[in-house]
Design an enzyme around this catalytic site. Structure first.
Site, PDB file in Angstrom:
ATOM      1  N   SER A  64       0.830  -1.207   0.000  1.00  0.00           N
ATOM      2  CA  SER A  64       0.000   0.000   0.000  1.00  0.00           C
ATOM      3  C   SER A  64       0.867   1.260   0.000  1.00  0.00           C
ATOM      4  CB  SER A  64      -0.904   0.039   1.236  1.00  0.00           C
ATOM      5  OG  SER A  64      -1.788  -1.051   1.261  1.00  0.00           O
TER       6      SER A  64
HETATM    7  N1  SAH Z   1      -1.078  -4.685   4.032  1.00  0.00           N
HETATM    8  C1  SAH Z   1      -0.340  -4.973   2.820  1.00  0.00           C
HETATM    9  C2  SAH Z   1      -1.137  -4.614   1.589  1.00  0.00           C
HETATM   10  C3  SAH Z   1      -1.081  -5.708   0.590  1.00  0.00           C
HETATM   11  S1  SAH Z   1      -2.268  -5.614  -0.715  1.00  0.00           S
HETATM   12  C4  SAH Z   1       1.009  -4.308   2.838  1.00  0.00           C
HETATM   13  O1  SAH Z   1       1.292  -3.527   3.778  1.00  0.00           O
HETATM   14  O2  SAH Z   1       1.837  -4.585   1.981  1.00  0.00           O
HETATM   15  C5  SAH Z   1      -3.593  -6.571  -0.073  1.00  0.00           C
HETATM   16  C6  SAH Z   1      -3.322  -8.004   0.233  1.00  0.00           C
HETATM   17  O3  SAH Z   1      -4.569  -8.598   0.620  1.00  0.00           O
HETATM   18  C7  SAH Z   1      -2.794  -8.850  -0.928  1.00  0.00           C
HETATM   19  O4  SAH Z   1      -1.576  -9.432  -0.582  1.00  0.00           O
HETATM   20  C8  SAH Z   1      -3.898  -9.900  -1.138  1.00  0.00           C
HETATM   21  O5  SAH Z   1      -3.398 -11.174  -1.530  1.00  0.00           O
HETATM   22  C9  SAH Z   1      -4.535  -9.947   0.236  1.00  0.00           C
HETATM   23  N2  SAH Z   1      -5.892 -10.511   0.292  1.00  0.00           N
HETATM   24  C10 SAH Z   1      -6.935 -10.325  -0.561  1.00  0.00           C
HETATM   25  N3  SAH Z   1      -7.994 -11.061  -0.176  1.00  0.00           N
HETATM   26  C11 SAH Z   1      -7.630 -11.718   0.980  1.00  0.00           C
HETATM   27  C12 SAH Z   1      -8.267 -12.651   1.841  1.00  0.00           C
HETATM   28  N4  SAH Z   1      -9.517 -13.109   1.631  1.00  0.00           N
HETATM   29  N5  SAH Z   1      -7.577 -13.099   2.912  1.00  0.00           N
HETATM   30  C13 SAH Z   1      -6.311 -12.695   3.155  1.00  0.00           C
HETATM   31  N6  SAH Z   1      -5.644 -11.837   2.364  1.00  0.00           N
HETATM   32  C14 SAH Z   1      -6.292 -11.344   1.276  1.00  0.00           C
END
Ligand code: SAH
Length: 219
Positions: A64
């Site tokens: 993010s």
């Molecule tokens: N908090 C992260 C943001 C990553 S983007 C950071 O600081 O880098 C969002 C993430 O949510 C992705 O890696 C995606 O695979 C995950 N995601 C999407 N749906 C999900 C679910 N049902 N359970 C767990 N993770 C999920």
């Protein structure tokens, strides 16, 4: 992994950018000044680590944007020792910020590749107290509920009822929510009678989608 004066200088500028965009919580700004974001990026993007932008982290996912991390964290109002559940571990950056704020962090990722990679990274940088799970975030972690706070870092188009059940009365859930690509950042609490109450409607953000089920590694 090296953290240099140059990196620190760039982080100082990033913190100034976040301040100018309206982030006021000093504890969050301090944590973002302390944590080397370049540790969480692939080599190819390392030199851009202190730009206020999202970057690819593999498996079509992104780390993010720093402003988004700061904004969501500010809405969550984390206190030391709070039990926080994060959905979407991704790079681990948001989880690490929560840990630096003194929270007890539980985080779930549905992409096995990212889960493995991030687990290694967090161990290497000494943040192994963050509890990581490879599973479907829609299910939450019933055995550790209720949580003081739940932060969803993927864009939801359906409301995660099970996660809401795992929120404490008076706790906060921060969720980017909406039917279109643009998600509105909502802060929701649980009232004494177990009902949902929106306490803050924030700005619009773009996120990778909050998906059902898991995606196992191909190796
Ligand atoms: N908090 C992260 C943001 C990553 S983007 C950071 O600081 O880098 C969002 C993430 O949510 C992705 O890696 C995606 O695979 C995950 N995601 C999407 N749906 C999900 C679910 N049902 N359970 C767990 N993770 C999920």
């Amino acid at each position: 992994m090296k953290d240099t004066y140059l990196h620190k200088g760039l982080r100082k500028q990033l913190v100034q950018t976040l301040t100018s965009k309206g982030i006021k919580d000093d504890a969050i700004l301090d944590a973002m000044f302390t944590l080397p974001r370049h540790f969480f990026l692939d080599k190819a993007f390392e030199e851009h680590a202190y730009e206020d932008k999202a970057f690819p982290i593999g498996n079509k996912q992104t780390i993010s944007q720093p402003f988004t991390v700061a904004y969501q964290t500010q809405m969550l109002q984390v206190k030391k020792r709070d039990k926080i559940l994060e959905i979407g571990t991704g790079s681990g950056y948001q989880a690490a910020i929560l840990a630096l704020l003194g929270a007890r962090v539980f985080t779930i990722e549905r992409q096995e590749d990212l889960y493995k990679k991030t687990k290694k990274l967090l161990n290497r940088i000494g943040l192994d107290r963050i509890r990581m799970y490879f599973k479907d975030g829609y299910k939450g972690i019933a055995e550790f509920a209720p949580f003081d706070g739940i932060i969803i870092t993927a864009g939801a188009d359906k409301f995660p009822d099970v996660l809401f059940q795992q929120l404490k009365v008076g706790g906060r859930m921060v969720i980017p929510f909406g039917k279109t690509d643009k998600k509105k950042m909502l802060c929701i609490t649980k009232t004494e009678d177990g009902k949902m109450k929106v306490i803050q409607e924030g700005a619009n953000f773009r996120f990778v989608p909050f998906l059902d089920g898991v995606n196992e590694s191909s190796d």
